[in-house]
Design a protein around this motif. Structure first.
Motif, PDB file in Angstrom:
ATOM      1  N   ARG A 617       0.843  -1.196   0.000  1.00  0.00           N
ATOM      2  CA  ARG A 617       0.000   0.000   0.000  1.00  0.00           C
ATOM      3  C   ARG A 617       0.877   1.244   0.000  1.00  0.00           C
ATOM      4  O   ARG A 617       1.798   1.364   0.818  1.00  0.00           O
ATOM      5  CB  ARG A 617      -0.904   0.022   1.233  1.00  0.00           C
ATOM      6  N   ASP A 620      -0.226   6.282   3.397  1.00  0.00           N
ATOM      7  CA  ASP A 620      -1.611   6.527   3.778  1.00  0.00           C
ATOM      8  C   ASP A 620      -1.822   7.636   4.812  1.00  0.00           C
ATOM      9  O   ASP A 620      -2.779   8.391   4.717  1.00  0.00           O
ATOM     10  CB  ASP A 620      -2.183   5.203   4.312  1.00  0.00           C
ATOM     11  N   ARG A 667      -4.792  12.838   3.571  1.00  0.00           N
ATOM     12  CA  ARG A 667      -4.120  11.543   3.724  1.00  0.00           C
ATOM     13  C   ARG A 667      -4.495  10.650   2.545  1.00  0.00           C
ATOM     14  O   ARG A 667      -5.328  11.009   1.725  1.00  0.00           O
ATOM     15  CB  ARG A 667      -4.519  10.873   5.056  1.00  0.00           C
ATOM     16  N   MET A 744      -7.781   0.435  -2.262  1.00  0.00           N
ATOM     17  CA  MET A 744      -8.505   0.060  -1.040  1.00  0.00           C
ATOM     18  C   MET A 744      -9.910   0.601  -1.162  1.00  0.00           C
ATOM     19  O   MET A 744     -10.121   1.685  -1.709  1.00  0.00           O
ATOM     20  CB  MET A 744      -7.837   0.663   0.192  1.00  0.00           C
ATOM     21  N   GLU A 746     -12.392   1.813   1.348  1.00  0.00           N
ATOM     22  CA  GLU A 746     -12.533   2.095   2.775  1.00  0.00           C
ATOM     23  C   GLU A 746     -13.363   3.343   3.038  1.00  0.00           C
ATOM     24  O   GLU A 746     -13.395   3.862   4.145  1.00  0.00           O
ATOM     25  CB  GLU A 746     -11.163   2.168   3.469  1.00  0.00           C
ATOM     26  N   ASP A 770     -11.121   1.721   8.364  1.00  0.00           N
ATOM     27  CA  ASP A 770     -11.618   3.034   7.965  1.00  0.00           C
ATOM     28  C   ASP A 770     -13.071   2.951   7.527  1.00  0.00           C
ATOM     29  O   ASP A 770     -13.849   3.859   7.802  1.00  0.00           O
ATOM     30  CB  ASP A 770     -10.741   3.618   6.854  1.00  0.00           C
ATOM     31  N   ARG A 780     -12.042   5.772  15.116  1.00  0.00           N
ATOM     32  CA  ARG A 780     -11.516   4.471  15.544  1.00  0.00           C
ATOM     33  C   ARG A 780     -10.565   4.587  16.724  1.00  0.00           C
ATOM     34  O   ARG A 780     -10.287   3.608  17.407  1.00  0.00           O
ATOM     35  CB  ARG A 780     -10.848   3.747  14.370  1.00  0.00           C
TER      36      ARG A 780
HETATM   37 MG    MG Z   1      -7.320   2.566   6.272  1.00  0.00          MG
END
Ligand code: MG
Ligand code: PEP
Length: 883
Positions: A617, A620, A667, A744, A746, A770, A780
């Protein structure tokens, strides 16, 4: 008309929900022709109806109970008032799932002032008869009128003391009569009630008490803790009494068909001569091992062995059998699948397959995925735990294990203590990327904030370090180096013990027992891999984690979080230079440094994983996570010096980059829209590393993943840029690397436009951390505080960061899956959020047809077995295994 009451010969083992586990098994044993005292079961449905109608046994229920009682009298040739053939019964509860905490048993029901005399004559043993009556008064008073057992016990102890009587067996008839009279007085004094002399009234009151106990506090709490629904109800079993306490040719006991601690295939159990079941449980007399029954009663022992084997074969599982011997004849009172340690569970499952008693699929189904952690991590010694002083038991068990160490409040102090040879536990309000080194050297991590997907939880799980988060009862002051909790205070250096498997924290040291993953475990894992169509990958980026994952035969890596690679000092410095400078040349210089580091990182990873798929990935987190805290002056000065800039300028940049809501901020892919070079550098490093490792004979197929995409435009922009960059790179390198680019999923928006995203992606991976955060709008990192209350108040059944919220988040995952697969039937889909390691969530992901789930390395066994169980349950088994 609803049928509420079932004779034992009318039911069978499959009727657990209606007859309860005990009732269903008594019926099954009866139909197998085994020696079970006659009786009947009043259904769980009757219980729920009774509770729903303000605790009234309906006329219909009463009639059915009476009819079955009449039939019982006919079948046994006994009645509640027959001098020569007196009927006495036991009344026992039995829900579908075994449930300690509910009212359990009343024995000898039917005795009264008249019947006790009949019984005395009949057995020619007045002391025995009066002792049975005494026991009935105590059990009935306790269970039906809720008179604490201690009233009766205290009186009995006092009586024995004043009359100089040592044991219960030494009580003579006259003694027992006096005790009984006193017991009746206790009824009056404590409950204001009289012991009912009418056996039918006794029976009906006992049935009502069992039904009502379904809703008592202990039962309620037990159900919450064990995920048992509250709407099941309990059945009531009414059964002719047989007497293990009617002389020396009688007895009672409990036996497991195999050793429940080790799984060894030997009969394991105990019995007492001349005793009733409660004597074995009460521990007043020391029972003898079941093996010694062979010498005492060889015929009974031989019969017991025969029956035990029969039952184990019949149920295809280790049985826990309760039995009574009455005047040399064996009776079975209960059989059920025996509770066992995790070690024993694996051993028994594998042995049963080897003995040809069950299939491999059955063996895999027998493993309780919740208990697997016990096998892979050390745990506290059960005995030592009983003595331990609890600090709090309300933390979230974020990463399993059991650890003892001295508490330190920051990474640097922890590191110094470790260097000095101490074992440390890092205690913080919450952790951040700067704590990573401190976390890795700690025995355990404890935080007062954060949920199951908070930084501390995710990182600790990845490292396999024991961790408890969200301990609301701890108030942690990192500056004062002080923890305050309801029972006291903890200062730096205090020794504590942390249980990452249940979230409890204790004062002082507690001895541990090591983990014991053995051959049987490996065998079950092998079978699970062969069975499951859902693949299990790991979330990992360090050598240690990847090696752990590979040792559990992960199918590949489902998530390399590249930001975790930037915590080493020199990398962090270059990253900071990139973020802070506004000079292009300096930015490029920093990036080319980072490129070299990243190539090394990926070479290391690909060398370990070789031909297995690896999802990398791209960066992020929000950029400011790489910067020093603006209020930490020391750190700010150090970083300014390192970068050769003024402290003021640094402070200004940190301020510029600080966001009010960083998790909703700049982000993921948004970073790359602003700073495309970052992703291009990472993509280049991945391909260069793959090419290097491929040159050694491997076929690395990197899967490049772009996080936090919410719009097709974002994905198409970045994908095109990356592809163009890689095209010229591969030309320059004059080689081929079979890479793919995916995203992703999310964000809820991404789920809803999945059919469009498919056009620009080779694969999707659901980021359920997420996605849960964004769907509920729950942070979270902070939500644990109120989620606990939500769960306690019954607003939600379980923390959605731990187990998928099927209705909301699950429905979004399902929508995205449908949209993607409608466009492209074989589109590759996986999960890389923490729910990828949760058995219930895995069942859902499997059912909707995802290709893989990815989880932290230590959760792979749980995920692998859960995936196989789901394949068996939904009949999607990859290959049927031969026994
Ligand atoms: Mg995430
Ligand atoms: C996720 O959001 O589920 C995920 C895997 O990414 P991260 O936890 O790193 O945000």
């Amino acid at each position: 008309m609803t049928k509420y009451v079932y004779n034992f010969d009318e039911g069978n083992a499959s009727m657990r929900a209606l007859l309860g586990g005990k009732g269903a098994n008594l019926a099954e044993m009866t139909s197998m022709g085994l020696p079970v005292p006659s009786g009947f079961t009043i259904s769980t449905e009757a219980c729920m109806e009774y509770l729903a109608t303000e605790k009234q046994l309906s006329d219909d229920m009463m009639q059915q109970i009476e009819r079955n009682l009449d039939e019982l009298q006919v079948r046994t040739g006994k009645s509640f008032s027959d001098d020569a053939n007196l009927l006495l019964v036991s009344v026992r509860s039995g829900a579908a799932q075994s449930m300690p905490g509910m009212m359990d048993t009343i024995l000898n029901l039917g005795l009264n002032d008249v019947n006790v005399e009949r019984f005395a004559k009949l057995t020619n043993n007045p002391a025995f008869a009066y002792d049975c009556y005494r026991r009935l008064l105590q059990m009935f008073g306790n269970v039906v009128y809720e008179i604490s057992g201690s009233y009766f016990e205290r009186h009995l102890a006092k009586y024995k003391e004043t009359h100089n009587i040592k044991t219960d067996q030494d009580l003579q008839v006259d003694d027992l009569k006096q005790v009984i009279e006193k017991y009746k007085e206790i009824y009056q004094q404590v409950a204001g009630k009289v012991f009912p002399q009418d056996p039918k009234q006794q029976l009906l009151e006992a049935i009502e008490a069992v039904f009502s106990s379904w809703n008592n506090e202990r039962a309620f709490v037990y159900r919450n803790l064990n995920d048992i629904p509250h709407h099941g109800g309990t059945a009531v079993n009414v059964q002719e009494m047989v007497f293990g306490n009617s002389g020396n040719q009688s007895g009672t006991g409990v036996a497991f068909t195999r050793n429940p601690a080790t799984g060894e295939n030997i009969l394991f159990g105990e019995y007492l001569l001349n005793a009733q079941g409660e004597d074995v449980v009460a521990g007043i007399r020391t029972p003898q091992t079941i093996a010694s029954l062979e010498a005492a009663m060889p015929d009974v022992y031989a019969e017991f062995i025969r029956v035990a084997n029969l039952l184990e074969n019949h149920y295809g599982d280790m049985q826990d059998i309760e039995f009574t011997i009455e005047n040399g004849k064996l009776f079975l009172l209960q059989t059920r699948n025996g509770k066992r340690t995790t070690k024993a569970a694996f051993q028994i499952a594998v042995d049963l397959v080897k003995e040809g008693k069950i299939s491999k699929e059955d063996a895999v189904l027998k493993i309780d995925t919740k208990s697997i952690d016990q096998l892979l991590h050390p745990s506290f010694q059960v005995e030592a735990l009983k003595e331990a002083e609890l600090i709090t038991e309300v933390g979230l068990p974020a990463s399993p294990g059991a650890a003892t160490g001295r508490i330190y409040f920051d990474a640097a102090a922890a590191a110094r203590a470790v260097e000095a040879g101490e074992k440390v536990i890092l205690v913080r309000q919450e952790t951040s990327p700067e704590d990573i080194t401190g976390m890795s050297i700690s025995e355990a991590i404890v935080t007062s904030r954060g949920g199951m997907t908070s930084h501390a939880a995710v990182v600790a799980r990845g490292m396999g370090v024991c961790c408890v988060v969200g301990c609301e009862q701890l108030s942690i002051d990192e500056h004062q180096k002080l923890v305050t909790y309801p029972g006291g205070e903890l200062t730096e250096g205090t020794l504590i013990s942390v249980d990452g498997t249940n979230g409890a924290i204790y004062l002082g040291k507690i001895e541990t027992v090591p983990s014991e993953a053995e051959e049987a475990f490996q065998t079950i894992m092998q079978w699970s891999r062969e069975i499951s169509d859902l693949k299990i990958r790991m979330n990992a980026e360090t050598v240690a984690d990847i090696e752990t994952g590979l040792s559990f035969e992960a199918a590949g890596i489902g998530l390399v979080r590249t930001e975790h690679m930037f915590f080493k000092e020199e990398r962090l410095r270059e990253m900071r230079r990139f973020i802070i400078t506004n000079r292009k040349t300096e930015q490029d210089r920093a990036l080319s440094q980072i490129l070299n580091y990243q190539i090394d990182d990926f070479v290391e990873i690909f060398s370990l994983t070789q031909d297995k798929p690896v999802v990398v990935r791209l960066l992020d987190p929000p950029l400011h996570e790489f910067l020093p805290h603006q209020h930490n002056e020391q750190e700010m000065t150090k970083v300014a010096e390192q970068l050769g800039i003024s402290s003021n300028y640094l402070a200004q940049r940190v301020m510029d980059l600080t966001e009010v809501n960083p998790m909703l901020g700049h982000r993921g892919v948004r970073l790359a829209v602003t700073y495309p070079k970052l992703y291009l550098m990472q993509a280049e490093a991945i391909i260069r590393a793959a090419a290097q490792v491929n040159a050694t004979g491997a076929t690395v197929k990197p899967e490049i993943m772009i996080p936090l995409v919410g719009m097709t435009e974002e994905l198409s922009l970045l994908k095109t840029q990356i592809e163009e960059h890689l095209k010229s790179l591969l030309e320059e390198l004059d080689t081929q690397v079979a890479y793919t680019i995916g995203t992703m999923i999310e964000l809820p928006r991404a789920c809803l436009i999945a059919d469009q995203l498919v056009d620009y992606a080779d694969f999707f991976s659901f980021g359920t951390n997420d996605l849960t955060q964004m769907t509920f709008g729950f942070s979270r990192d902070d939500a644990a505080k109120f989620i606990n209350q939500y769960i306690g108040d019954g607003l939600m059944p379980i923390d959605p960061f731990q187990t998928l919220d099927v209705e909301g988040v699950g429905s979004l995952v399902q929508t995205a899956t449908n949209l993607a697969r409608q466009k492209q039937a074989d589109f590759k889909l996986g999960v890389c959020g923490e729910l990828g390691g949760d058995p219930k969530s895995i069942e859902f992901f499997h059912q909707i047809g995802l290709d893989y789930v990815s989880c932290s390395p230590y959760r792979i066994p749980i995920a692998q077995i859960a995936a196989a169980q789901s394949a068996i349950k939904y009949a999607t088994i990859k290959e049927k295994l031969e026994v």
